[in-house]
Design an enzyme around this catalytic site. Sequence first.
Site, PDB file in Angstrom:
ATOM      1  N   GLU A 295      -7.648   3.070   5.915  1.00 14.66           N
ATOM      2  CA  GLU A 295      -6.484   2.350   6.418  1.00 14.66           C
ATOM      3  C   GLU A 295      -5.196   2.817   5.742  1.00 14.66           C
ATOM      4  O   GLU A 295      -4.339   2.027   5.354  1.00 14.66           O
ATOM      5  CB  GLU A 295      -6.689   0.841   6.247  1.00 14.66           C
ATOM      6  CG  GLU A 295      -7.928   0.349   6.976  1.00 14.66           C
ATOM      7  CD  GLU A 295      -8.192  -1.129   6.823  1.00 14.66           C
ATOM      8  OE1 GLU A 295      -8.648  -1.751   7.789  1.00 14.66           O
ATOM      9  OE2 GLU A 295      -7.959  -1.658   5.712  1.00 14.66           O
ATOM     10  N   ASP A 374     -16.435  -4.099  11.614  1.00 12.41           N
ATOM     11  CA  ASP A 374     -15.709  -4.909  10.640  1.00 12.41           C
ATOM     12  C   ASP A 374     -15.997  -6.390  10.810  1.00 12.41           C
ATOM     13  O   ASP A 374     -15.154  -7.134  11.303  1.00 12.41           O
ATOM     14  CB  ASP A 374     -14.199  -4.648  10.796  1.00 12.41           C
ATOM     15  CG  ASP A 374     -13.383  -5.139   9.609  1.00 12.41           C
ATOM     16  OD1 ASP A 374     -13.986  -5.485   8.567  1.00 12.41           O
ATOM     17  OD2 ASP A 374     -12.153  -5.166   9.720  1.00 12.41           O
ATOM     18  N   GLU A 402     -12.782 -14.012   8.528  1.00 15.28           N
ATOM     19  CA  GLU A 402     -11.604 -13.283   9.004  1.00 15.28           C
ATOM     20  C   GLU A 402     -11.544 -13.180  10.526  1.00 15.28           C
ATOM     21  O   GLU A 402     -10.496 -13.388  11.131  1.00 15.28           O
ATOM     22  CB  GLU A 402     -11.576 -11.879   8.390  1.00 15.28           C
ATOM     23  CG  GLU A 402     -10.432 -11.014   8.890  1.00 15.28           C
ATOM     24  CD  GLU A 402     -10.447  -9.619   8.292  1.00 15.28           C
ATOM     25  OE1 GLU A 402      -9.657  -8.775   8.768  1.00 15.28           O
ATOM     26  OE2 GLU A 402     -11.237  -9.353   7.357  1.00 15.28           O
TER      27      GLU A 402
END
Length: 838
Positions: A295, A374, A402
């Site tokens: 990232e 993810d 998340e």
Amino acid sequence: MLPDEDGVAAWLRYAALPESQRTATNSPAIDTVIVLGDEASDASSPLSVAGRELVDGISKILGRSVSLGSSSSQHTSSTLVVGVRDAFTLLEGVPSSSPLDHTDGYWIDPASSSSPSRIIGHDARGVLYGAFAYLSKLAQGRLSSEAWGSSPRAPIRWINQWDNMDGTIERGYGGRSLFFEGGAIREDLARVKEYARLMASVGLNGIVINNVNANASLLSEESLANGVKRVADIMRPYGVRIGLALNFDAPRTLGGLETSDPLDENVVAWWTEKTHLIYKYVPDMLGYTIKANSEGQPGPLSYGRTLAEGANLFAKPLSQYGGFVFYRAFVYDHHLREDNPKNDRANAAVDFFAHLDDAFDDNVVVQVKFGPIDFQVREPVSPLLARLRKTKAVIEFMVAQEYMGQQTHAVYLAPQWQEVLAFDMRVDGKPSLVRDILSPSGPFGWPTTGYTAVVNVGRDTTWLGHHLAMANLYAYGRLTWAPESDARVLLDEWTRLTWSTDPEVVETLGNLLMDTWPAYEGHSGNLGIQTLCDILYTHYGPSPASQDGNGWGQWTRANAKSLGMDRTVATGTGFAGQYHPEVASVYEKIETTPDNLLLWFHHVPYTHVLKSGKTVIQHFYDAHYEGAAMVQTFSQRWASLRGKIDDARWEHVAFKLAYQAGHALVWRDSVCRFYHSLSGIDDDKKRVGHYAHRYALAAPSPNVVLDGYTPVDARLPESASNGKAVQTEEEKSGKVTITLDVDSAVYDIAVNYFDTSVGRASYSLAVNDSTVGTWQGNLQDRLGHDFSEYIDGHSATRIYFRGVALKGGDVLIIEGQPDGKERAPLDYVSILPEGVVD
């Protein structure tokens, strides 16, 4: 009336055992706890902690006076003697092959009529785990008269906290950091001790205290000496050791070097010196967790080096202290070209790591997310877990939700983890369950392996922002110890310890929470399409379109005729071929791929017929309606427990579940509208796009009059009726008047509005001249999730006014008072006959 509780004690409340459950077994006549060994008087030893915990726990659970005796005290049937096995002169009754043969193992032998009870540990930490296991059984009213023992299946049972030094927590929904504030370790670390206690009680033995997106200043000597050391000292007595997440570029940003090249001799020297300094203050530090070349972050690839060369840079100075490098396999290109049909982010972990299997130093462990993308609501198991043989690995879960409701929605995740751990990877054509791979006795014989999870507790008294979310932390810890455990059994344990031993509470709450993951999958993303949340913004609310048209690689490849990723070897990205042959062959073909992963592995028309007999698009419609409908039942089921749970915690959960019910409908409608618009295929049951009970406020209608309100486009068109909401003019109040066309009856009035982070607008609702209720758009003060400043699927919410008598011609009036940039935005009003869910 039950006294209110705030949740800080979690499952270690040690509530008094009801008289009805106090049998001779469940209520042993213990009045003295004796701790054997030289460490018994050392307050920093797990042995001493075990003694104090037993005295406190037994006293509270059984309501009697219990004292801590000396090693010379007489041993009787009312004595509980604890210590490591070497402290016992006799180990009578302990099997020749027992849990005491393994690190952290324990053996518990309840009292007989003539002998004391015993808790024996392989080591001091094992004694502490045994003490907590004894108290857990006692508090549940399930203490056995038979001796029993246990030892963990894996040595690594860790937590990763994503805490930042400014006190915020990345993907944290339970308040600010326990560890940090204002760029330094906090002065008040009382909750850190309680966290260590909770961890130890479920067998967790390590924690990385800072964000993997690390701030290098944590490594300054002042921070280490005056902060990190204090945290380690507080957690150590509970058998919890700490580790640190590192910033790969620290030699430049903190050390002032010109490079962070892992083969540069100055960089090697800098990290060697820094490691020596850390161990000066924390001599038992676990090691480092590294996120690099992920990232946009720098890493060894930035310097033309391999990931192994980067990992080994840290491994060498750690090796002399017995420390480990946990190198995250979360390495991928987030600028992928979607127009290349062979590109696939899911391939990244194997592509980057598998060929380096024999290149990592012995104390390097690759940290692998359970799925290839993810922490999605459903993913296949990461093939990398079966492709590393010489290099050790741990699996990474996420307790912090998340992508799954951010602890605003209740979602019990243990059933998902149980499925992952029970999956057979078929290494070399042999049974190879994931939970067995993650064991030193598994097919690869890794001596260092196990579990880690992103947890992100905060200073909120609920720890995670939702009392029900703590079931996930409890279950995670218990699964790291015994990964074959059943998710429902763990849930029932947690319920008895956290809420009540009342069978009705255990049954009701257990059934409710076991329904949460299937319901969330139903109304978010199913058939393996991923979670369909907004990946470009807060990862919370619905945004199916956000998956495609960008470089992040969480693609669905949805178009007007078809959707899904072709990950086959024959015609797609080749991801299916990363598994061992028996698994690969299942995923390669549509006919053998399970429907719940169909769109993960295959690109198919919306009209493709599933094994259920439904088309893909009809399954989408049905699953989203069924999932959302299931969530509507949660509030009613929870309501049945009022009076059996203290009011403070009951009201907290009731509020969260009511919000969740409304937001589940937002999810349902947003996703169904998106795919209905994209595909042009109607719902067989005529639900999508047809809302008989609604008054859409932005749509032209003779029944709806706007005064001071004007239509405005929603940021995500599918998240509002016809893509539009209404809001007031800046700094001026507005009024919506609806002339109702209903039969005379009692109704529930539901108002869907948008509660953004940029203000706290006020609203009132009246029928004719009579006020029904008022409310404020202040959910940013009451919910912990990542809020949106926009009119979209994150901020969309609903409030109910129930049992209102209405008749045709009644005038319903909503007045909105803006606050700041939040201009009292509204979507629609539903007039619902009692029992109808829109």
